[in-house]
Scaffold this active site. Sequence first.
Site, PDB file in Angstrom:
ATOM      1  N   SER A  13       0.652  -1.557   0.005  1.00  0.00           N
ATOM      2  CA  SER A  13       0.069   0.027  -0.073  1.00  0.00           C
ATOM      3  C   SER A  13       0.983   1.172   0.510  1.00  0.00           C
ATOM      4  CB  SER A  13      -1.062   0.260   1.576  1.00  0.00           C
ATOM      5  OG  SER A  13      -0.093  -0.237   2.460  1.00  0.00           O
ATOM      6  N   ILE A  15       3.337   4.030  -0.317  1.00  0.00           N
ATOM      7  CA  ILE A  15       4.427   4.555  -1.275  1.00  0.00           C
ATOM      8  C   ILE A  15       5.009   3.663  -1.367  1.00  0.00           C
ATOM      9  CG2 ILE A  15       6.313   5.862  -0.955  1.00  0.00           C
ATOM     10  CD1 ILE A  15       5.335   8.143   1.009  1.00  0.00           C
ATOM     11  N   SER A 139      11.861  10.740   7.475  1.00  0.00           N
ATOM     12  CA  SER A 139      10.537  12.173   7.420  1.00  0.00           C
ATOM     13  C   SER A 139      11.335  12.909   8.230  1.00  0.00           C
ATOM     14  CB  SER A 139       9.538  11.391   8.411  1.00  0.00           C
ATOM     15  OG  SER A 139       9.075  12.641   9.190  1.00  0.00           O
ATOM     16  N   TYR A 168       7.979   7.749  17.192  1.00  0.00           N
ATOM     17  CA  TYR A 168       7.938   7.556  15.692  1.00  0.00           C
ATOM     18  C   TYR A 168       9.231   8.438  14.836  1.00  0.00           C
ATOM     19  CZ  TYR A 168       6.908   8.288  11.077  1.00  0.00           C
ATOM     20  OH  TYR A 168       6.729   8.709   9.604  1.00  0.00           O
ATOM     21  N   LYS A 172      12.927   7.799  12.911  1.00  0.00           N
ATOM     22  CA  LYS A 172      12.850   8.321  11.784  1.00  0.00           C
ATOM     23  C   LYS A 172      14.921   9.136  11.968  1.00  0.00           C
ATOM     24  CE  LYS A 172      10.870   6.404  10.096  1.00  0.00           C
ATOM     25  NZ  LYS A 172      10.601   5.257   8.748  1.00  0.00           N
TER      26      LYS A 172
END
Length: 303
Positions: A13, A15, A139, A168, A172
């Site tokens: 799903s 990207i 990110s 999160y 990253k």
Amino acid sequence: MKDAHCVVTGATSGIGREIAHGLAAAGARLALVCRNRDKGAATVAELTALWPGADVRLFTADLAALAEVRSVAREIRRHWGHVDVLVNNAGTHDLRPGVSPEGYDRMIATNHLGPFLLTRLLLDPLRRGAPSRIVTVASEAHRSVLRLDPSSFAESRPYGPIGSWTVYARSKLLNVLTTQEAARRWAQYGITSHAYCPGLVSTALVRNIPLMPRLLAAAEHTPLVHSAAEGARPALRLAGDPEFASRGGGFHSWMPGVRLLPPAPLRFHPSLQREVWERSEELVGLRRTEHNGPVRGEDAADE
């Protein structure tokens, strides 16, 4: 990219799916690493229907489970003698803490430790495919991390929906730091390593971030929000454009106006890059080697 051997994680799903489509359209041979076998099979069927004759193989693993990562790395090495491109795309944003089978924070395990182990275990195929490339979807969230303790970044602690952003963002930053360290260690083998931020993309992962659905709705018709296909384009460039064949270690961002902001200071600490790399090796059960090449001895079967 014709006949290039490309491994893509999280391709069912968002990207990752669009990256798989782009690589298949360019004639690449694909190894898709997916957590859900049924969704993975549907993606394979979709790709082979759109691109008749496409060579697409499904491999199943939950990247949070290091034993499964070791198993899937062995399968890929048996399937292919070399790898030209590895795209570390799979990731998650969990609103509540979870624990991986090995006892680590599940979000850190999924976003960092699993991809790190897979990359290390595919080092030999990447060397045989050189010049080869590693592309990691990171990110701009990494900018919000002001302090990182290499000794405890994988520990599971209580957090709520808002606190989940901190974990999160840390995952990253770990992606970016190990991308830079891989570029330094593996340039001698003809392997380049890149990390990038796809921008604000309307995917399930982004919609799981607190307050993000409201922001996406407000910005839906502005250049701030990208489609999954737009978010995949930088990865395809990094994977195949000759411009990125020899300069690795960069963090590339497709967020509007982000180049006007100063870089995140923690990105430029070589000692932190090295410490995170070495601690990650310990956490995933790999022994360090002075030459930074394949792990020897008791781990040779997994290298």
